[in-house]
Design a protein around this motif. Structure first.
Motif, mmCIF file in Angstrom:
data_model
loop_
_atom_site.group_PDB
_atom_site.id
_atom_site.type_symbol
_atom_site.label_atom_id
_atom_site.label_comp_id
_atom_site.label_asym_id
_atom_site.label_seq_id
_atom_site.Cartn_x
_atom_site.Cartn_y
_atom_site.Cartn_z
ATOM 1 N N ALA A 1 -2.471 -33.350 -0.361
ATOM 2 C CA ALA A 1 -3.028 -32.854 -1.627
ATOM 3 C C ALA A 1 -1.949 -32.725 -2.700
ATOM 4 C CB ALA A 1 -3.728 -31.516 -1.403
ATOM 5 N N TYR A 2 -0.823 -32.164 -2.344
ATOM 6 C CA TYR A 2 0.255 -31.988 -3.322
ATOM 7 C C TYR A 2 0.726 -33.337 -3.858
ATOM 8 C CZ TYR A 2 4.690 -30.679 -5.427
ATOM 9 O OH TYR A 2 5.721 -30.509 -6.314
ATOM 10 N N ASP A 3 0.933 -34.300 -2.957
ATOM 11 C CA ASP A 3 1.395 -35.619 -3.368
ATOM 12 C C ASP A 3 0.370 -36.327 -4.252
ATOM 13 O OD1 ASP A 3 3.774 -35.297 -1.996
ATOM 14 O OD2 ASP A 3 3.080 -36.369 -0.215
ATOM 15 N N LEU A 4 -0.894 -36.248 -3.875
ATOM 16 C CA LEU A 4 -1.942 -36.866 -4.683
ATOM 17 C C LEU A 4 -1.964 -36.255 -6.085
ATOM 18 C CD1 LEU A 4 -4.317 -38.816 -4.937
ATOM 19 C CD2 LEU A 4 -5.784 -37.010 -4.011
ATOM 20 N N SER A 5 -1.877 -34.953 -6.135
ATOM 21 C CA SER A 5 -1.893 -34.260 -7.419
ATOM 22 C C SER A 5 -0.671 -34.622 -8.264
ATOM 23 C CB SER A 5 -1.955 -32.755 -7.170
ATOM 24 O OG SER A 5 -2.117 -32.064 -8.372
ATOM 25 N N GLN A 6 0.517 -34.562 -7.665
ATOM 26 C CA GLN A 6 1.772 -34.775 -8.402
ATOM 27 C C GLN A 6 2.027 -36.222 -8.781
ATOM 28 O OE1 GLN A 6 4.031 -32.278 -9.410
ATOM 29 N NE2 GLN A 6 2.198 -31.143 -8.907
ATOM 30 N N HIS A 7 1.650 -37.153 -7.916
ATOM 31 C CA HIS A 7 2.045 -38.549 -8.100
ATOM 32 C C HIS A 7 0.926 -39.470 -8.565
ATOM 33 C CE1 HIS A 7 5.876 -37.421 -6.493
ATOM 34 N NE2 HIS A 7 5.328 -37.006 -5.376
ATOM 35 N N VAL A 8 -0.307 -38.987 -8.541
ATOM 36 C CA VAL A 8 -1.425 -39.836 -8.972
ATOM 37 C C VAL A 8 -2.259 -39.140 -10.046
ATOM 38 C CG1 VAL A 8 -3.516 -41.055 -8.253
ATOM 39 C CG2 VAL A 8 -1.533 -41.001 -6.721
ATOM 40 N N ILE A 9 -2.837 -37.998 -9.712
ATOM 41 C CA ILE A 9 -3.779 -37.356 -10.631
ATOM 42 C C ILE A 9 -3.096 -36.886 -11.910
ATOM 43 C CG2 ILE A 9 -5.376 -35.426 -10.937
ATOM 44 C CD1 ILE A 9 -6.066 -35.713 -7.915
ATOM 45 N N ARG A 10 -2.057 -36.091 -11.777
ATOM 46 C CA ARG A 10 -1.384 -35.553 -12.970
ATOM 47 C C ARG A 10 -0.834 -36.666 -13.871
ATOM 48 N NH1 ARG A 10 2.514 -30.858 -11.822
ATOM 49 N NH2 ARG A 10 0.482 -29.895 -11.477
ATOM 50 N N PRO A 11 -0.073 -37.635 -13.321
ATOM 51 C CA PRO A 11 0.446 -38.679 -14.210
ATOM 52 C C PRO A 11 -0.658 -39.509 -14.884
ATOM 53 C CG PRO A 11 1.530 -38.796 -12.072
ATOM 54 C CD PRO A 11 0.467 -37.756 -11.973
ATOM 55 N N THR A 12 -1.758 -39.712 -14.192
ATOM 56 C CA THR A 12 -2.860 -40.480 -14.781
ATOM 57 C C THR A 12 -3.500 -39.711 -15.928
ATOM 58 O OG1 THR A 12 -3.260 -41.584 -12.664
ATOM 59 C CG2 THR A 12 -5.034 -41.664 -14.298
ATOM 60 N N LEU A 13 -3.753 -38.429 -15.708
ATOM 61 C CA LEU A 13 -4.335 -37.614 -16.777
ATOM 62 C C LEU A 13 -3.387 -37.496 -17.969
ATOM 63 C CD1 LEU A 13 -6.010 -34.824 -14.614
ATOM 64 C CD2 LEU A 13 -7.186 -36.567 -15.984
ATOM 65 N N ILE A 14 -2.101 -37.380 -17.710
ATOM 66 C CA ILE A 14 -1.119 -37.336 -18.802
ATOM 67 C C ILE A 14 -1.127 -38.669 -19.551
ATOM 68 C CG2 ILE A 14 1.363 -37.247 -19.318
ATOM 69 C CD1 ILE A 14 1.558 -35.109 -17.031
ATOM 70 N N TYR A 15 -1.146 -39.766 -18.824
ATOM 71 C CA TYR A 15 -1.201 -41.100 -19.434
ATOM 72 C C TYR A 15 -2.415 -41.236 -20.358
ATOM 73 C CZ TYR A 15 -2.082 -46.172 -19.567
ATOM 74 O OH TYR A 15 -2.366 -47.462 -19.966
ATOM 75 N N LEU A 16 -3.543 -40.686 -19.929
ATOM 76 C CA LEU A 16 -4.769 -40.752 -20.731
ATOM 77 C C LEU A 16 -4.788 -39.715 -21.856
ATOM 78 C CD1 LEU A 16 -7.424 -41.174 -17.889
ATOM 79 C CD2 LEU A 16 -6.618 -42.944 -19.486
ATOM 80 N N GLY A 17 -3.828 -38.791 -21.839
ATOM 81 C CA GLY A 17 -3.817 -37.715 -22.831
ATOM 82 C C GLY A 17 -4.892 -36.683 -22.561
ATOM 83 N N ARG A 18 -5.260 -36.509 -21.286
ATOM 84 C CA ARG A 18 -6.353 -35.601 -20.935
ATOM 85 C C ARG A 18 -5.950 -34.563 -19.890
ATOM 86 N NH1 ARG A 18 -8.319 -40.004 -23.857
ATOM 87 N NH2 ARG A 18 -10.578 -39.998 -24.025
ATOM 88 N N HIS A 19 -4.676 -34.339 -19.699
ATOM 89 C CA HIS A 19 -4.267 -33.428 -18.631
ATOM 90 C C HIS A 19 -4.588 -31.977 -18.951
ATOM 91 C CE1 HIS A 19 -1.596 -30.792 -16.310
ATOM 92 N NE2 HIS A 19 -1.994 -31.586 -15.340
ATOM 93 N N SER A 20 -5.076 -31.293 -17.939
ATOM 94 C CA SER A 20 -5.213 -29.837 -17.943
ATOM 95 C C SER A 20 -5.243 -29.424 -16.479
ATOM 96 C CB SER A 20 -6.499 -29.387 -18.645
ATOM 97 O OG SER A 20 -7.633 -29.678 -17.850
ATOM 98 N N PRO A 21 -4.857 -28.183 -16.180
ATOM 99 C CA PRO A 21 -4.946 -27.730 -14.787
ATOM 100 C C PRO A 21 -6.371 -27.851 -14.234
ATOM 101 C CG PRO A 21 -3.574 -26.233 -16.046
ATOM 102 C CD PRO A 21 -4.204 -27.184 -17.039
ATOM 103 N N SER A 22 -7.371 -27.604 -15.064
ATOM 104 C CA SER A 22 -8.760 -27.698 -14.601
ATOM 105 C C SER A 22 -9.146 -29.132 -14.263
ATOM 106 C CB SER A 22 -9.722 -27.162 -15.658
ATOM 107 O OG SER A 22 -9.514 -25.790 -15.848
#
Length: 159
Positions: A5-26
């Motif tokens: 879970a940590y790796d998926l969040s840190q290395h896939v989900i978070r960077p993708t949301l940041i790339y899209l300009g849509r990151h938030s903890p929620s």
């Protein structure tokens, strides 16, 4: 065994949301929970109900492109940039299985297209409601919560 879970969040989900300009903890927590409830964080990617980590059906994938991304060429180009150059053209739905960042972008845009307000990142019941609305209309809220507890554990591990 799926992706940690940590790796998926840190290395896939978070960077993708940041790339899209849509990151938030929620947003991050929702996608992590969706991956947990849909595929046990990638333990089973081959399923007749849909492709990849988020179990996205071919029809929903096509509809997202036709009804949402087609209306925003800049966003469509950004998402297309995550896809494999040649493989996407030959088998676009397979990209949902083999390309985690592309699948994550599509999963997030499904949420965005639904226009569901996001709850706080630690509101599992609220996240479960959004998951049910977007990913599993016939799913049970407790399925999301149980998958979260089984695959993710502590909410503070994510945000």
């Amino acid at each position: 065994m799926g992706i940690a879970a940590y790796d998926l969040s840190q290395h896939v989900i978070r960077p993708t949301l940041i790339y899209l300009g849509r990151h938030s903890p929620s947003a991050e927590a929702l996608l992590l929970g969706a991956a947990a409830s849909q595929s046990d964080l990638g333990s089973a990617l081959d399923d007749s109900r849909g492709y990849g980590l988020y179990r996205i059906a071919a029809l929903r994938h096509q509809q997202l492109w036709d009804r949402h991304l087609a209306l925003d060429p800049e966003l469509a180009s950004q998402v297309r940039g995550l896809a494999s150059q040649h493989a996407f053209l030959a088998a676009p739905h397979l990209e949902l299985t083999v390309n985690l960042r592309y699948a994550t972008a599509i999963a997030w845009l499904m949420v965005e297209a639904q226009k569901s307000p996001l709850p706080a990142a630690d509101d599992l019941l609220g996240l479960a409601r959004v998951w049910q609305q977007v990913f599993q209309p016939r799913g049970r809220l407790r399925d999301f919560i149980e998958a979260w507890k089984r695959c993710v554990g502590n909410v503070s591990q994510v945000a």
